[in-house]
Design an enzyme around this catalytic site. Structure first.
Site, PDB file in Angstrom:
ATOM      1  N   ARG A 225       0.847  -1.186   0.000  1.00 35.57           N
ATOM      2  CA  ARG A 225       0.000   0.000   0.000  1.00 35.57           C
ATOM      3  C   ARG A 225       0.886   1.240   0.000  1.00 35.57           C
ATOM      4  O   ARG A 225       1.908   1.287   0.698  1.00 35.57           O
ATOM      5  CB  ARG A 225      -0.916   0.039   1.237  1.00 35.57           C
ATOM      6  CG  ARG A 225      -1.923  -1.107   1.296  1.00 35.57           C
ATOM      7  CD  ARG A 225      -3.027  -0.911   0.252  1.00 35.57           C
ATOM      8  NE  ARG A 225      -4.028  -1.973   0.329  1.00 35.57           N
ATOM      9  CZ  ARG A 225      -3.986  -3.088  -0.380  1.00 35.57           C
ATOM     10  NH1 ARG A 225      -2.963  -3.307  -1.194  1.00 35.57           N
ATOM     11  NH2 ARG A 225      -4.947  -3.988  -0.279  1.00 35.57           N
ATOM     12  N   HIS A 273       1.348  -0.195 -10.466  1.00 32.17           N
ATOM     13  CA  HIS A 273       0.387  -1.011  -9.706  1.00 32.17           C
ATOM     14  C   HIS A 273       0.029  -2.288 -10.481  1.00 32.17           C
ATOM     15  O   HIS A 273      -1.141  -2.553 -10.777  1.00 32.17           O
ATOM     16  CB  HIS A 273      -0.873  -0.202  -9.388  1.00 32.17           C
ATOM     17  CG  HIS A 273      -1.620  -0.759  -8.199  1.00 32.17           C
ATOM     18  ND1 HIS A 273      -2.308   0.031  -7.315  1.00 32.17           N
ATOM     19  CD2 HIS A 273      -1.781  -2.032  -7.743  1.00 32.17           C
ATOM     20  CE1 HIS A 273      -2.864  -0.718  -6.381  1.00 32.17           C
ATOM     21  NE2 HIS A 273      -2.549  -1.978  -6.619  1.00 32.17           N
TER      22      HIS A 273
END
Length: 310
Positions: A225, A273
């Site tokens: 994260r 990502h």
């Protein structure tokens, strides 16, 4: 009477998931009516992603559970209108994808591959890396993804120590926990991988103080994260050589803004990502199994603990 399932995710995801979900429901023996638009009071289950327009769950008076397509649930877990069970996505395809990404980048840094890829200038640069058994790797986070990646690295011979906020005993893996354990793990970690959830307790877990504990020149790899790292502290640590390189797949703002200093920093690798994407076929089977369980009165898989945030 069919089980009504609302697909509440980005519109672009509908063509990708419609067929795999329909097939998985049939294979599980479920009579499901899957749709993108249903009267709220007729919905039994919601297949969900935070990119959905559905943010208020109070009209869904018949709702039995929300089944997330994402592993991360930080954008929904605090929603006060959600009063039914919430299950996060844990599936083999996602876990395998994360494991491959983590192992690839750990090996890249362990072997010093960047210097050979970018240093093709006629200079014979010979440096022999240590064997994996002599390289210390810290895995921060021992959920399904962290365990899988840690075991894969340990299987290659790396000296892996896993860390979690609370004690965990895992066959074949060294582990530590708590604040004192974190300091112990970081002080010897030449490579640190972050696979923690986004919670108030984990935000900025790598800040100026904890980064300073790492051996000088340590590598930071974050596919977990974006909130796990204090960006300013990391950039400062990179500038002074405390951190040798950071490979980052997740960020506080995505896509990462073009003007962000990570893009131009010579000791930062940005990946967009991609470390772990949900695979529609395998994810659909997880969703179908949870609906089968819900209909049979069995506990749902991967149920989110609202008090812990994951």
């Amino acid at each position: 009477m069919p089980i009504n399932v609302l697909f509440a995710a980005a519109e672009a995801d509908w063509p990708t998931y419609r067929e795999p979900l329909t097939r998985a429901f049939a294979e599980a023996g479920l009579d499901c009516a899957l749709a993108r638009d249903l009267p709220p009071d007729q919905v039994d289950y919601i297949v969900y992603a935070p990119s959905s327009a559905v943010q208020d769950f109070s009209p869904f008076t018949r709702l039995r559970a929300v089944l997330s397509l994402w592993a991360g649930v930080e954008r929904i877990v605090g929603n006060d209108t959600l009063r039914v069970p919430l299950a996060r996505m844990v599936d083999h395809g996602l876990t395998q994808g994360m494991t491959e990404w983590v192992v690839g980048h750990v090996l890249r840094h362990h072997l010093g591959m960047d210097s050979h890829i970018t240093g093709q200038d006629g200079t014979w640069r010979k440096s022999v890396p240590p064997l994996a058994r002599d390289r210390s790797v810290a895995m921060l986070g021992l959920g399904a993804l962290g365990q899988a990646a840690a075991r894969a690295l340990a299987g290659l011979g790396f000296d892996v120590t896993g860390w979690s906020r609370t004690a965990k005993s895992l066959d074949g893996l060294k582990t530590d926990h708590g604040a004192e354990g974190l300091a112990r793990v970081l002080r010897r970690a030449e490579i640190v991988v972050l696979l923690l959830p986004d919670t108030p307790q984990t935000r900025n877990i790598l800040d100026a103080d904890t980064l300073s504990l790492l051996p000088r020149g340590a590598i930071v790899i974050n596919p977990g994260r974006g909130t796990l790292i204090d960006d300013d502290a990391l950039l400062a640590a990179l500038d002074r050589g405390q951190i040798g390189h950071a490979t980052l797949d997740v960020f506080r703002t995505e896509p990462l803004p073009a003007e962000h200093p990570y893009w131009s920093h010579p000791r930062v690798t940005v990946t967009p990502h991609i470390a772990a994407e949900t695979r529609p076929d395998s994810a659909a089977r997880v969703i179908a199994e949870n609906i089968r369980r819900g209909e049979a009165g069995e506990p749902l898989l991967h149920l989110v603990d609202r008090t812990r945030g994951y």
